[in-house]
Design an enzyme around this catalytic site. Structure first.
Site, short mmCIF file in Angstrom:
data_model
loop_
_atom_site.label_atom_id
_atom_site.label_comp_id
_atom_site.label_asym_id
_atom_site.label_seq_id
_atom_site.Cartn_x
_atom_site.Cartn_y
_atom_site.Cartn_z
N ARG A 54 5.62 13.22 2.40
CA ARG A 54 6.76 13.82 3.10
C ARG A 54 7.61 14.73 2.23
NH1 ARG A 54 5.67 9.22 5.90
NH2 ARG A 54 5.05 8.61 3.84
N THR A 55 8.05 14.21 1.08
CA THR A 55 9.05 14.94 0.30
C THR A 55 8.49 16.26 -0.21
OG1 THR A 55 10.00 12.81 -0.29
CG2 THR A 55 10.72 14.70 -1.58
N LYS A 82 -4.25 16.30 -20.72
CA LYS A 82 -4.79 16.64 -22.04
C LYS A 82 -3.76 16.33 -23.12
CE LYS A 82 -7.39 20.53 -20.12
NZ LYS A 82 -7.39 21.99 -20.02
N ARG A 104 9.80 14.96 -8.98
CA ARG A 104 9.64 13.54 -8.68
C ARG A 104 8.95 12.88 -9.85
NH1 ARG A 104 7.51 10.48 -3.34
NH2 ARG A 104 9.65 11.00 -2.79
N HIS A 132 17.29 9.26 -4.66
CA HIS A 132 16.49 10.17 -3.85
C HIS A 132 17.48 10.88 -2.93
CE1 HIS A 132 13.28 11.89 -1.69
NE2 HIS A 132 12.57 10.83 -1.38
C1 NCD Z 1 10.17 6.98 -0.38
C2 NCD Z 1 10.05 7.32 -1.82
O1 NCD Z 1 9.00 7.72 -2.28
O2 NCD Z 1 11.08 7.23 -2.45
N1 NCD Z 1 9.57 7.76 0.52
C3 NCD Z 1 10.06 9.02 0.78
O3 NCD Z 1 10.30 9.82 -0.10
N2 NCD Z 1 10.31 9.32 2.06
C4 NCD Z 1 10.25 5.55 -0.10
C5 NCD Z 1 9.13 4.66 -0.52
O4 NCD Z 1 8.27 5.00 -1.33
O5 NCD Z 1 9.13 3.53 -0.01
#
Ligand code: NCD
Length: 328
Positions: A54-55, A82, A104, A132
């Site tokens: 999603r993100t 590497k 991320r 997040h």
């Molecule tokens: C989450 C995450 O990766 O922080 N999902 C997201 O980004 N919508 C939540 C999760 O991993 O449970």
């Protein structure tokens, strides 16, 4: 604001500004050609050291719909394998000419560290158990869309709070907008201390299902658990899962059900419950794109002068160029 690392960078006013601006971008995403030229000439890089569906896609769609160029970095197929360091990776990427990095990482604090090294804008796309922020913004937008406002709304956040960056950002954002937040979890799935958290705690989900406006379910983040924190998943589901019976009680009481995804059907939410009309998971995903457009625009928008006008004017003016662009 030059980076978005935490909900604290925005505060209540900043959150409200993003949500107001999102309305304009919802209008853009509903057009036959959902694209404006606001970030034409800018380059956004998604730098994901941890898995995401999603993100990452949502940020990339948001950047493209603003007319930016998008580059995708996936740790698994990069020179990190590497032995290249993150610092050298950032220097390499920045040398190509980029304006924003969406980061991320499985460890808390990596986006903040990258922000110290990088000269581009850094946006936290989720770091370890820490934060997040754009998930919290899209959650606020979704609640506001369904319930009008967060002021005075009762929100229960249910499940694995301990390992959840979503919960940490949501608690701050929901409380900043006036919601009354309760965490519902076994003690082993709560953070070691809740000092400074503006929340109540309840150990019995059955006590809250009929009393809240929002039931926010968290995924059991087994990949982050180093020990057995619940006796068994079956027992967890019996005590803290949204079973059909609990879902029916919540629905009768008018509650909406949220989940950041990915859902574990059959664990935190019963398989058949996930598709009920008061479950707004798909709305959350849909709203993620215009919310991230608003964030990118605020951080990178070269037409900042337009932000002072009525929200509709912001994109009302820019898109015409964009349409000419796309068609001609
Ligand atoms: C989450 C995450 O990766 O922080 N999902 C997201 O980004 N919508 C939540 C999760 O991993 O449970």
């Amino acid at each position: 604001m030059t980076d978005l690392l935490s909900i604290d960078d925005l505060g209540a006013e900043g959150i409200a500004e993003v949500l107001r601006l999102t309305d304009s971008f919802v209008e853009v995403t509903n057009r036959p050609i959902p694209r404006v030229a606001a970030l034409r000439g800018k380059t956004v890089v998604s730098l994901f050291f941890e898995d995401s569906t999603r993100t990452r896609l949502s940020f990339e769609a948001a950047a493209k719909r603003l007319g930016a160029d998008v580059m995708t970095f996936s740790a698994g197929s990069s020179s990190l394998k590497k032995g290249e360091s993150i610092r050298d990776t950032i220097q390499t990427i920045e040398a190509m000419g980029v304006d924003a990095l969406v980061v991320r990482h499985a460890s808390a604090g990596v986006p903040a560290q990258i922000a110290r090294w990088a000269s581009s804008v850094v946006i936290n796309g989720g770091d370890g158990w820490h934060e997040h922020p754009t998930q919290a913004l899209l959650d606020c937008y979704t609640i506001q869309q369904r319930l009008g406002s967060l002021e005075g709304r009762r929100v229960a956040i249910v499940g694995d709070v301990k390992h959840s960056r979503v919960a940490r950002s949501d608690v701050k954002a929901f409380a900043a907008l006036g919601a009354d937040v309760t965490l519902v979890a076994p003690p082993t799935l709560l953070p070691p201390t809740l000092v400074g958290w503006p929340v109540g705690v309840e150990a019995d989900l059955d006590q809250v299902v009929e009393k809240v406006d929002v039931l926010y379910l968290l995924r059991m983040q087994r990949e982050r658990m180093t020990e057995a924190l619940v006796p068994s998943l079956r027992e967890y589901t019996a005590r803290f899962g949204l079973t059909s019976e609990r879902a029916a009680r919540a629905e009768d009481a008018g509650a909406i059900v949220m989940h950041p995804g990915p859902m574990n059907r059959g664990v935190e939410i019963a398989a058949e419950v996930a598709d009920r009309p008061n479950v707004v998971v798909v709305d959350q995903v849909r709203n993620g794109v215009p919310v991230r457009m608003a964030v990118l625009f605020l951080l990178l928008g070269s037409r900042r002068d337009l932000l002072d006008g009525p929200a509709g004017g912001v994109v009302g003016e820019v898109p015409e160029e964009a349409e000419a662009d796309v068609r001609g």
